[in-house]
Structure formats: C-alpha cells, structure tokens
Design a protein around this motif. Sequence first.
Motif, PDB file in Angstrom:
ATOM      1  N   ASP A  69       0.803  -1.222   0.000  1.00  0.00           N
ATOM      2  CA  ASP A  69       0.000   0.000   0.000  1.00  0.00           C
ATOM      3  C   ASP A  69       0.839   1.277   0.000  1.00  0.00           C
ATOM      4  OD1 ASP A  69       0.995   0.006   2.540  1.00  0.00           O
ATOM      5  OD2 ASP A  69      -0.936  -0.010   3.558  1.00  0.00           O
ATOM      6  N   GLY A  70       2.114   1.141  -0.313  1.00  0.00           N
ATOM      7  CA  GLY A  70       2.950   2.330  -0.440  1.00  0.00           C
ATOM      8  C   GLY A  70       3.551   2.828   0.855  1.00  0.00           C
ATOM      9  N   MET A  71       3.208   2.199   1.977  1.00  0.00           N
ATOM     10  CA  MET A  71       3.752   2.590   3.277  1.00  0.00           C
ATOM     11  C   MET A  71       4.415   1.370   3.923  1.00  0.00           C
ATOM     12  SD  MET A  71       2.958   5.826   3.714  1.00  0.00           S
ATOM     13  CE  MET A  71       2.826   6.255   5.452  1.00  0.00           C
ATOM     14  N   PRO A  72       5.431   1.577   4.776  1.00  0.00           N
ATOM     15  CA  PRO A  72       6.080   0.428   5.441  1.00  0.00           C
ATOM     16  C   PRO A  72       5.069  -0.405   6.216  1.00  0.00           C
ATOM     17  CG  PRO A  72       7.370   2.420   5.748  1.00  0.00           C
ATOM     18  CD  PRO A  72       6.066   2.850   5.140  1.00  0.00           C
ATOM     19  N   HIS A  73       5.017  -1.691   5.914  1.00  0.00           N
ATOM     20  CA  HIS A  73       3.976  -2.571   6.440  1.00  0.00           C
ATOM     21  C   HIS A  73       4.628  -3.903   6.786  1.00  0.00           C
ATOM     22  CE1 HIS A  73      -0.617  -3.303   5.870  1.00  0.00           C
ATOM     23  NE2 HIS A  73      -0.153  -4.104   6.784  1.00  0.00           N
ATOM     24  N   ARG A  74       4.625  -4.287   8.083  1.00  0.00           N
ATOM     25  CA  ARG A  74       5.239  -5.557   8.473  1.00  0.00           C
ATOM     26  C   ARG A  74       4.220  -6.682   8.360  1.00  0.00           C
ATOM     27  NH1 ARG A  74       9.781  -7.114  10.802  1.00  0.00           N
ATOM     28  NH2 ARG A  74      10.373  -5.059  11.600  1.00  0.00           N
ATOM     29  N   MET A  75       4.614  -7.752   7.660  1.00  0.00           N
ATOM     30  CA  MET A  75       3.710  -8.876   7.440  1.00  0.00           C
ATOM     31  C   MET A  75       4.504 -10.159   7.307  1.00  0.00           C
ATOM     32  SD  MET A  75       2.557  -7.787   3.596  1.00  0.00           S
ATOM     33  CE  MET A  75       1.856  -6.296   4.290  1.00  0.00           C
ATOM     34  N   LEU A  76       3.795 -11.285   7.289  1.00  0.00           N
ATOM     35  CA  LEU A  76       4.464 -12.564   7.114  1.00  0.00           C
ATOM     36  C   LEU A  76       5.134 -12.621   5.748  1.00  0.00           C
ATOM     37  CD1 LEU A  76       2.015 -15.255   8.572  1.00  0.00           C
ATOM     38  CD2 LEU A  76       3.951 -14.148   9.692  1.00  0.00           C
ATOM     39  N   ARG A  77       6.276 -13.284   5.713  1.00  0.00           N
ATOM     40  CA  ARG A  77       7.038 -13.411   4.471  1.00  0.00           C
ATOM     41  C   ARG A  77       6.479 -14.586   3.653  1.00  0.00           C
ATOM     42  NH1 ARG A  77      12.334 -11.520   3.621  1.00  0.00           N
ATOM     43  NH2 ARG A  77      12.620 -11.220   5.859  1.00  0.00           N
ATOM     44  N   THR A  78       5.290 -14.391   3.091  1.00  0.00           N
ATOM     45  CA  THR A  78       4.651 -15.426   2.277  1.00  0.00           C
ATOM     46  C   THR A  78       5.154 -15.351   0.836  1.00  0.00           C
ATOM     47  OG1 THR A  78       2.819 -13.969   1.700  1.00  0.00           O
ATOM     48  CG2 THR A  78       2.559 -15.327   3.687  1.00  0.00           C
TER      49      THR A  78
END
Length: 335
Positions: free
Chosen positions: A206-215
């Motif tokens: 979404d254009g902003m730093p976003h922490r998520m699972l490395r899928t």
Amino acid sequence: MGWVAGPRLVSATANAGGLGILASATMTLGELEKAVIEVRSRTTAPYGVNLLADAADAVDRCRLLIDHGVKVASFALAPKPELIAMLKEHGIVVIPSIGAPKHAKKVASWGADAVMVQGGEGGGHTGAVPTTLLLPSVVDAVDIPVIGAGGFFDGRGLAAALSYGAAGIGMGTRFLLTADSAVPQAVKELYLSYGLDGTVVTDKVDGMPHRMLRTELVEELEEASFARRLLPTVRRTLEFKKASGLTWRQLAADGKAMKHAQGRSLAQLALAANTPTMLRAGLVEGDTDAGVLASGQVVGVLDDLPSCEELIERVVTEAVSALRRAASYATPSPH
C-alpha cells in the motif's frame, strides 16, 4: 487489527480484564454500529474503538461512540483538536497512536489522555525505531500515560515496559493468535509455523512500510514492478468500494485527506487500495494465496493459542514474578 479485532475478540479481552479495542477502519458506519451493539451484548466491561482520524466520516463515528457509551477512542494518526475536545466533553478517553516524541507532545498539548507508541517490531504499518528506544524517549517527552506496543507477548515484556515508565502494553499478534480470535484455524497454524525471520517490512502492498508474514505472495510483490501491480490495484479498489459501500466521492475525500495528512503520492494512494481486500482474503477468508497477513516479529516466538483469559492471567502472573525478581537486586545483602 482490521478484520481481526471484531466483537468476539474484543469482548473476550474485556471480560478477561484487558482493554479490547474494536477495529473500525474496515467497517462502514452501519457495520460499526452493529459491532458496537454486539460487543455490549457480550460484555459489561469497558472497551474501546479504533478510528481513522482522517476518515471522511470521522465525526459521525465519534458521535456513534458517544451515543453508545463507548469508553475509549483510539486513533491511527493524530485526531484534530476539535475531535479530541468533542470526545472528552462526553467523558471518552482519547488515545492516539504516535510514532515519535514530537508527535506525542503535540497530541498531549491538544488534550489527549494517553498515547500508544509502537516500535518497529510491531505488525502492520510500523516505523523503523525499535520499541526499546522509542518507548523511553516518549515516556520522557510527555506527562500523560504512555502505552508501549511492538514486540510484546509475555509478562517479562510487561515488566520491562513498566520499568521504562509505561502505563501498560498493547499486543496485536499475540491476541490474533488466541482461541478467541475469529481468524481461521488454518491461518493461525500458518502463523505459528514461522520463525524469527518470518516477517518482512514492505511498501509494495500500500505504499507505506507494512510488516507482514514473508509469504510467497509478499515475496512476489517485493519483486514485481509498479506496472505489474497496477491492474490488481485497480481491481481491488473496485472490490473495496463495493464491500465498503462508499461512493467515489467519499473514496476521493478519504484519499485527499490521506495525501494531506500523510504526504502520500498518488501512486502510493493507488497501492493503498490493496490493503483492505488483501487482508480480508487472508485473515477472514483464509485464502493465503491471494491475501497478505500482517504480523509482528513476535510471531517467531509464539507456539500456542490460549484463550484471552488464559493469556492475560499468564502475562500478569509472569510480570509480577519478573518485577519481584528485579526488585530483589535492589535489596541490600545482609553480607
């Protein structure tokens, strides 16, 4: 915690003695009212609602909280002083989320009752400064209560935050991975399979730093060009418009507000349309091939799915033990 912190999880947290926060950003105004009514039918304990301060209908949502006797309003980004005053006039505690000491000072001067500060370890939209540096710097900057978030999952973390001077902690991923969470069981088990290196911070969703699972999907998005992501972005914008019930005028108004408040480019705003539908696909529908899964780094140390009651009792018990152990070092030795 959009799509995750719904009535079931919020009420279970409140009944266990925590402060459940209902995530409203992914709800229409009508859906929010239904959710608030459902939470009240499940618990008599205080709870809160998280709001987008720059949403086109933010004032209407605040009025809804007032009408239904909600006790706490938390905000992603800083609400305007008039919004803070409106809520405080009706006895609602206002807790904005901030990412820097200067932001904490600003909202404190506007009348905020407390602030929540999330370090870079946290899931979802996050910054680069770790909690161990950000939390004490914010505690030193303001005289209102500070709630720490990002990297907390047990009683030792609560004890550490209290030692820094915080009033308490917020936990997202830890509550997502509870028996009371409505996230599909298969998705919870997928979360539990990841190690400490299992998350990544990306701006490709979404254009902003976003922490998520490395899928696999996230890895593909990391490598894809903007042009390759553009068509799915347009499709998801249409999906989100249909699901949210918003008009094009309302979508444009929200986008303009986000651009003004956050300084996002038009390209980033276009990418932002990915987030609601991609999160819904993974966290609600269980389609991990088509969705993304926000997560804090703590996912790598979690291995169970306790109830909210079991979790909160465990955290408090561990914190008391840790604080007593730490206090023993300050007791003069008889020798």
